[in-house]
Design a protein around this motif. Structure first.
Motif, PDB file in Angstrom:
ATOM      1  N   LEU A  42     -17.035  42.446  81.945  1.00 39.25           N
ATOM      2  CA  LEU A  42     -17.965  41.959  82.948  1.00 39.25           C
ATOM      3  C   LEU A  42     -19.160  42.899  83.024  1.00 39.25           C
ATOM      4  O   LEU A  42     -19.097  44.035  82.544  1.00 39.25           O
ATOM      5  CB  LEU A  42     -17.281  41.906  84.318  1.00 39.25           C
ATOM      6  N   VAL A  43     -20.229  42.428  83.643  1.00 41.13           N
ATOM      7  CA  VAL A  43     -21.395  43.259  83.913  1.00 41.13           C
ATOM      8  C   VAL A  43     -21.738  43.072  85.383  1.00 41.13           C
ATOM      9  O   VAL A  43     -21.790  41.950  85.876  1.00 41.13           O
ATOM     10  CB  VAL A  43     -22.600  42.882  83.019  1.00 41.13           C
ATOM     11  N   ASP A  60     -22.307  35.629  79.740  1.00 40.56           N
ATOM     12  CA  ASP A  60     -23.302  35.039  80.633  1.00 40.56           C
ATOM     13  C   ASP A  60     -24.373  36.060  80.997  1.00 40.56           C
ATOM     14  O   ASP A  60     -25.550  35.711  81.135  1.00 40.56           O
ATOM     15  CB  ASP A  60     -22.624  34.474  81.879  1.00 40.56           C
ATOM     16  N   TRP A  61     -23.983  37.325  81.159  1.00 45.71           N
ATOM     17  CA  TRP A  61     -24.969  38.374  81.413  1.00 45.71           C
ATOM     18  C   TRP A  61     -25.924  38.506  80.232  1.00 45.71           C
ATOM     19  O   TRP A  61     -27.129  38.686  80.418  1.00 45.71           O
ATOM     20  CB  TRP A  61     -24.305  39.715  81.695  1.00 45.71           C
ATOM     21  N   GLU A  62     -25.408  38.403  79.023  1.00 41.95           N
ATOM     22  CA  GLU A  62     -26.261  38.549  77.842  1.00 41.95           C
ATOM     23  C   GLU A  62     -27.342  37.472  77.805  1.00 41.95           C
ATOM     24  O   GLU A  62     -28.469  37.727  77.363  1.00 41.95           O
ATOM     25  CB  GLU A  62     -25.406  38.563  76.578  1.00 41.95           C
ATOM     26  N   ILE A  63     -27.042  36.290  78.303  1.00 43.79           N
ATOM     27  CA  ILE A  63     -28.042  35.222  78.404  1.00 43.79           C
ATOM     28  C   ILE A  63     -29.111  35.598  79.426  1.00 43.79           C
ATOM     29  O   ILE A  63     -30.311  35.467  79.167  1.00 43.79           O
ATOM     30  CB  ILE A  63     -27.371  33.879  78.774  1.00 43.79           C
ATOM     31  N   ASP A  91     -21.458  48.062  82.753  1.00 47.41           N
ATOM     32  CA  ASP A  91     -20.359  47.334  82.116  1.00 47.41           C
ATOM     33  C   ASP A  91     -19.058  47.640  82.847  1.00 47.41           C
ATOM     34  O   ASP A  91     -18.804  48.786  83.230  1.00 47.41           O
ATOM     35  CB  ASP A  91     -20.234  47.743  80.648  1.00 47.41           C
ATOM     36  N   LEU A  92     -18.252  46.608  83.019  1.00 53.18           N
ATOM     37  CA  LEU A  92     -16.946  46.738  83.656  1.00 53.18           C
ATOM     38  C   LEU A  92     -15.893  46.159  82.728  1.00 53.18           C
ATOM     39  O   LEU A  92     -16.177  45.223  81.982  1.00 53.18           O
ATOM     40  CB  LEU A  92     -16.899  45.972  84.977  1.00 53.18           C
ATOM     41  N   LYS A  93     -14.697  46.678  82.816  1.00 55.91           N
ATOM     42  CA  LYS A  93     -13.568  46.136  82.055  1.00 55.91           C
ATOM     43  C   LYS A  93     -12.374  46.091  82.997  1.00 55.91           C
ATOM     44  O   LYS A  93     -12.068  47.085  83.662  1.00 55.91           O
ATOM     45  CB  LYS A  93     -13.276  47.029  80.840  1.00 55.91           C
ATOM     46  N   LEU A  94     -11.727  44.937  83.082  1.00 55.87           N
ATOM     47  CA  LEU A  94     -10.531  44.842  83.911  1.00 55.87           C
ATOM     48  C   LEU A  94      -9.458  45.764  83.359  1.00 55.87           C
ATOM     49  O   LEU A  94      -9.226  45.781  82.144  1.00 55.87           O
ATOM     50  CB  LEU A  94      -9.998  43.405  83.927  1.00 55.87           C
ATOM     51  N   GLY A 122     -20.558  29.637  89.988  1.00 59.03           N
ATOM     52  CA  GLY A 122     -20.846  29.046  88.683  1.00 59.03           C
ATOM     53  C   GLY A 122     -20.652  30.034  87.556  1.00 59.03           C
ATOM     54  O   GLY A 122     -19.548  30.240  87.086  1.00 59.03           O
ATOM     55  N   ASN A 123     -21.737  30.686  87.140  1.00 60.43           N
ATOM     56  CA  ASN A 123     -21.663  31.607  85.999  1.00 60.43           C
ATOM     57  C   ASN A 123     -21.505  33.060  86.419  1.00 60.43           C
ATOM     58  O   ASN A 123     -21.498  33.949  85.570  1.00 60.43           O
ATOM     59  CB  ASN A 123     -22.925  31.473  85.140  1.00 60.43           C
ATOM     60  N   LYS A 124     -21.383  33.307  87.730  1.00 61.91           N
ATOM     61  CA  LYS A 124     -21.283  34.694  88.213  1.00 61.91           C
ATOM     62  C   LYS A 124     -20.528  34.729  89.533  1.00 61.91           C
ATOM     63  O   LYS A 124     -20.303  33.709  90.170  1.00 61.91           O
ATOM     64  CB  LYS A 124     -22.666  35.304  88.390  1.00 61.91           C
TER      65      LYS A 124
END
Length: 158
Positions: A42-43, A60-63, A91-94, A122-124
């Motif tokens: 995730l971001v 989705d963040w990259e878009i 940047d996040l990682k579960l 939706g996307n976030k």
């Protein structure tokens, strides 16, 4: 799931808690979908208008980032927006327990306390301090009650 052509639909309100280390757990029902869609990457960044954080699945963040980078960089408002959104993005990682660690500067921006509100949009996600979200939500409801029949609302069909 092919994350180049598929997207994830994030929705609903969740009420996680922030631990003393600055971590919170994403809802367990979303973790498998996030693992498939974005390898649990995730971001997180600031919201430029509200005291909350925006959390995107990495694809989705990259878009969003590509759109920000395509804007004219000589425009001072564009540079400010890029600095706010991209410059503060992390940047996040579960982890194995489905938690993410939020950077302290971002926690401070959103004035997060122990009780949180996580909303899928939706996307976030938006991540709010629960008390701040309640106050904001009440203000939104008051504003909606004062609206007249504007064109935008007349065209809305639910």
């Amino acid at each position: 799931m092919d994350n180049q052509t598929q997207s994830i639909m994030l929705r609903g309100i969740h009420t996680p808690t922030l631990d003393n280390k600055g971590r919170f757990a994403l809802p367990s029902r979303l973790r498998p979908e996030l693992a498939d869609y974005c390898d649990s990457e995730l971001v997180v960044t600031v919201d430029v208008d509200e005291p909350c954080l925006l959390i995107y699945p990495k694809p989705d963040w990259e878009i969003v980032q590509a759109k920000l980078m395509s804007l004219p960089s000589l425009n001072p408002q564009v540079r400010r927006l890029q600095r706010l959104l991209m410059g503060q993005a992390a940047d996040l990682k579960l982890d194995s327990a489905g938690r993410v660690l939020l950077p302290s500067a971002l926690r401070d921006h959103a004035r997060l306390s122990h009780q949180l509100t996580l909303m899928g949009l939706g996307n976030k996600f938006e991540l709010w301090d629960a008390a701040t979200w309640q106050q904001t939500q009440d203000a939104y409801r008051d504003e909606m009650g004062q609206l007249d029949s504007s064109e935008v609302l007349q065209d809305l069909s639910l």
